[in-house]
Design an enzyme around this catalytic site. Structure first.
Site, PDB file in Angstrom:
ATOM      1  N   CYS A  33       0.616  -1.448   0.322  1.00  0.00           N
ATOM      2  CA  CYS A  33      -0.006   0.546  -0.216  1.00  0.00           C
ATOM      3  C   CYS A  33       0.553   1.180   0.274  1.00  0.00           C
ATOM      4  O   CYS A  33       0.608   2.526  -0.557  1.00  0.00           O
ATOM      5  CB  CYS A  33      -0.772  -0.202   0.819  1.00  0.00           C
ATOM      6  SG  CYS A  33      -0.153   0.036   2.904  1.00  0.00           S
ATOM      7  N   CYS A 102      -1.837  -3.206   8.082  1.00  0.00           N
ATOM      8  CA  CYS A 102      -1.773  -2.872   8.965  1.00  0.00           C
ATOM      9  C   CYS A 102      -1.081  -1.969  10.207  1.00  0.00           C
ATOM     10  O   CYS A 102      -0.683  -1.795  10.587  1.00  0.00           O
ATOM     11  CB  CYS A 102      -3.104  -1.831   8.734  1.00  0.00           C
ATOM     12  SG  CYS A 102      -4.075  -1.936   7.789  1.00  0.00           S
TER      13      CYS A 102
HETATM   14 FE1  FES Z   1      -1.833   0.482   4.401  1.00  0.00          FE
HETATM   15 FE2  FES Z   1      -3.742  -0.111   6.382  1.00  0.00          FE
HETATM   16  S1  FES Z   1      -3.758  -0.160   3.974  1.00  0.00           S
HETATM   17  S2  FES Z   1      -1.066   0.645   6.378  1.00  0.00           S
END
Ligand code: FES
Length: 126
Positions: A33, A102
């Protein structure tokens, strides 16, 4: 999608910011991400006297950072090392499956900050 605890920590995150004279700093990024989370610790007499975090991350990363600092503050180094992504996710009342990574950011950044402190301590002693 998120538990009440996640929403509470996202809306009102605890211990946000930097510690200018930190004893240790740990930063972790997620390659998928692209989010980043940094943890600062202040250690005195083997206790995490202060813990703060900053993140460029999603709601779950903010909540995980906040919860990690709450769990770690006032703990000994040994106790803080017991805090894992599972501990953080459970304390938050769970995270959706696609958001579990996360909570890794915060727990791993805390561990890295402690490693950083240990390296600095070793240099001071030798
Ligand atoms: Fe990357 Fe939550 S989507 S830390």
């Amino acid at each position: 999608m998120y538990s009440e605890k996640v929403m509470a920590h996202f809306r009102n995150p605890q211990n946000v910011g930097e510690i200018p004279d930190a004893s240790g700093v740990g930063e972790v990024g997620n390659v998928i991400c692209g989010d980043i989370l940094r943890v600062y610790i202040k250690v005195r007499d083997n206790v995490l006297e202060d813990v703060k975090f900053m993140t460029f991350g999603c709601a779950a990363a903010v909540a995980s950072g906040s919860m990690t600092t709450v769990l770690a503050k006032g703990r000994t180094i040994e106790e803080a090392l017991q805090i894992t992504k599972k501990t953080v996710a459970e304390a938050l009342g769970g995270l959706p499956p696609h958001k579990r990574h996360c909570s890794n950011l915060a727990a791993d950044a805390l561990r890295k900050a402690i490693e950083d402190w240990k390296h600095k301590e070793a240099r001071t002693v030798s």
